[in-house]
Design a protein around this motif. Structure first.
Motif, short mmCIF file in Angstrom:
data_model
loop_
_atom_site.label_atom_id
_atom_site.label_comp_id
_atom_site.label_asym_id
_atom_site.label_seq_id
_atom_site.Cartn_x
_atom_site.Cartn_y
_atom_site.Cartn_z
N THR A 130 -5.10 -3.64 -15.02
CA THR A 130 -3.66 -3.66 -14.78
C THR A 130 -3.38 -3.68 -13.28
O THR A 130 -4.12 -3.12 -12.47
CB THR A 130 -2.97 -2.44 -15.40
N PHE A 131 -2.29 -4.35 -12.94
CA PHE A 131 -1.83 -4.45 -11.55
C PHE A 131 -0.31 -4.45 -11.58
O PHE A 131 0.31 -5.50 -11.77
CB PHE A 131 -2.38 -5.71 -10.89
N GLY A 132 0.29 -3.27 -11.46
CA GLY A 132 1.73 -3.17 -11.61
C GLY A 132 2.12 -3.65 -13.00
O GLY A 132 1.54 -3.23 -14.01
N VAL A 164 -5.13 -7.39 -5.63
CA VAL A 164 -5.58 -6.41 -6.63
C VAL A 164 -6.71 -5.57 -6.05
O VAL A 164 -6.70 -4.34 -6.15
CB VAL A 164 -6.06 -7.13 -7.91
N ASP A 165 -7.67 -6.22 -5.44
CA ASP A 165 -8.83 -5.50 -4.88
C ASP A 165 -8.44 -4.60 -3.72
O ASP A 165 -9.08 -3.57 -3.48
CB ASP A 165 -9.89 -6.50 -4.43
N ALA A 166 -7.38 -4.97 -2.99
CA ALA A 166 -6.94 -4.17 -1.85
C ALA A 166 -6.24 -2.88 -2.28
O ALA A 166 -6.11 -1.95 -1.48
CB ALA A 166 -6.00 -4.99 -0.96
N LYS A 167 -5.76 -2.83 -3.53
CA LYS A 167 -5.11 -1.62 -4.07
C LYS A 167 -3.98 -1.10 -3.19
O LYS A 167 -3.86 0.09 -2.92
CB LYS A 167 -6.15 -0.52 -4.31
N GLY A 168 -3.15 -2.03 -2.72
CA GLY A 168 -1.99 -1.63 -1.93
C GLY A 168 -2.21 -1.60 -0.43
O GLY A 168 -1.25 -1.45 0.33
N ALA A 169 -3.45 -1.74 0.02
CA ALA A 169 -3.73 -1.78 1.46
C ALA A 169 -3.37 -3.16 2.01
O ALA A 169 -3.18 -4.12 1.28
CB ALA A 169 -5.20 -1.47 1.72
N ILE A 170 -3.29 -3.24 3.33
CA ILE A 170 -2.98 -4.51 4.00
C ILE A 170 -4.18 -5.44 3.91
O ILE A 170 -5.33 -5.04 4.14
CB ILE A 170 -2.60 -4.27 5.48
N ILE A 208 7.23 -7.97 -8.10
CA ILE A 208 6.10 -7.81 -7.19
C ILE A 208 6.48 -8.47 -5.86
O ILE A 208 6.90 -9.63 -5.83
CB ILE A 208 4.82 -8.46 -7.75
N ARG A 209 6.33 -7.71 -4.78
CA ARG A 209 6.77 -8.19 -3.47
C ARG A 209 5.58 -8.25 -2.51
O ARG A 209 4.77 -7.32 -2.45
CB ARG A 209 7.84 -7.25 -2.91
N GLY A 217 -1.29 -9.33 8.72
CA GLY A 217 -1.57 -9.98 7.44
C GLY A 217 -0.47 -9.71 6.44
O GLY A 217 0.73 -9.80 6.78
N TYR A 218 -0.84 -9.31 5.24
CA TYR A 218 0.13 -9.15 4.16
C TYR A 218 -0.20 -7.91 3.32
O TYR A 218 -1.36 -7.50 3.20
CB TYR A 218 0.13 -10.38 3.25
N GLN A 219 0.85 -7.34 2.74
CA GLN A 219 0.69 -6.19 1.86
C GLN A 219 1.48 -6.44 0.58
O GLN A 219 2.64 -6.85 0.63
CB GLN A 219 1.19 -4.92 2.56
N CYS A 220 0.83 -6.20 -0.55
CA CYS A 220 1.46 -6.47 -1.85
C CYS A 220 1.96 -5.16 -2.45
O CYS A 220 1.21 -4.19 -2.57
CB CYS A 220 0.44 -7.12 -2.78
N HIS A 221 3.24 -5.15 -2.83
CA HIS A 221 3.86 -3.95 -3.39
C HIS A 221 4.17 -4.20 -4.87
O HIS A 221 4.84 -5.18 -5.22
CB HIS A 221 5.16 -3.63 -2.65
N VAL A 222 3.66 -3.33 -5.75
CA VAL A 222 3.89 -3.46 -7.19
C VAL A 222 4.62 -2.23 -7.73
O VAL A 222 4.67 -1.20 -7.07
CB VAL A 222 2.57 -3.67 -7.96
#
Length: 222
Positions: A130-132, A164-170, A208-209, A217-222
C-alpha cells in the motif's frame, strides 16, 4: 483501448483497422516484423493489446512476442495464425501469448477475445503493497486505486515506485535519473521534470501530491 495490429495481408489489415476503429479503439498498424518492433520499442507501454500475425514477410511474430515478455512487459497479445497444428498453438502460448485465433475468424469473436484479454490483465492480484490510497504490485510495477488499475506509462510507474521506496523522504533528481535511465544514457534534468509533470496529472484524482523541493528534488505526499 490502444491496439497494435501486426498483419501482412493488406486486405485483412485494412479490414481490422476499420472494424476496430469503429469499436472506439485507437489503432496502430504494422505490415512487417521490423515496423512492429520499432513501434513497440519506441513506446513499450502504449498498447493495451497487440494483435499479432505469426507469419510475416521478414520473420515470425513470435519474435516480437518473445521480446515483449523478455522485457517484463504485460501487454496483452492475441496471435492471429493460419496454423492449425496443436504444437504450433502450444508454442505460441508457451512463448507468452494470452490467446490465439485461427484464420479465418469472425469479428464478434475477435472483439470478445480482446475484451477477455484486457479484463484478465486488469484483474488485481493479492498481496499488494500500500502507498496512501494506492495499492502496488511490485513484481509488475502496477498501481491500483479503488479496485481499478492506474494507467501509467513505464517511466511514470518507475518514478512512483521510487517515491514508494523513499517512504515520504525527498528524492533527489540524481536518484530519479538513476532510477529511470541507464548509466550510458545522455539525460538532462529537464527529462525528469517532464515525467514528473505527467505523473502529477495522473495522480491528481487520487489525493497524492508531488512537491518540488527547489534545488534538491521532489517529495511525494500521500
Amino acid at each position: 483501448m490502444n491496439l497494435l495490429i501486426v498483419e501482412d495481408t493488406p486486405s485483412l489489415l485494412m479490414s481490422l483497422d476499420r472494424h476496430l476503429r469503429s469499436q472506439g479503439h485507437t489503432v496502430d498498424l504494422a505490415a512487417d516484423l521490423g515496423t512492429a518492433l520499432s513501434l513497440w520499442r519506441s513506446e513499450p507501454d502504449r498498447f493495451d493489446v497487440i494483435l499479432l500475425d505469426e507469419n510475416l514477410p521478414d520473420g515470425l511474430g513470435s519474435t516480437l512476442l518473445a521480446e515483449v515478455r523478455a522485457a517484463g512487459n504485460d501487454t496483452g497479445v492475441l496471435v492471429l495464425t493460419a496454423r492449425s497444428q496443436v504444437h504450433d498453438k502450444v508454442h505460441l502460448l508457451d512463448v507468452g501469448a494470452d490467446d490465439y485465433m485461427t484464420k479465418p475468424f469472425e469479428f464478434p469473436e475477435l472483439d470478445a477475445r480482446i475484451r477477455s484479454i484486457h479484463r484478465r490483465r486488469q484483474q488485481k492480484p493479492s498481496g499488494l503493497e500500500t502507498f496512501g490510497p494506492l495499492e502496488f504490485d511490485r513484481s509488475q510495477s502496477i498501481f491500483w486505486a479503488a479496485g481499478e488499475q492506474v494507467q501509467l506509462r513505464h517511466k511514470e510507474a518507475q518514478l512512483l515506485e521510487a517515491f514508494v521506496d523513499a517512504k515520504g523522504a525527498i528524492c533527489t533528481k540524481a536518484r530519479l535519473i538513476q532510477k529511470l535511465y541507464r548509466l550510458d544514457d545522455d539525460v538532462s534534468e529537464n527529462a525528469v521534470e517532464v515525467h514528473i509533470g505527467r505523473l502529477r496529472r495522473r495522480l491528481a484524482d487520487h489525493n497524492i501530491r508531488i512537491e518540488t523541493i527547489r534545488g534538491v528534488g521532489y517529495q511525494c505526499h500521500v
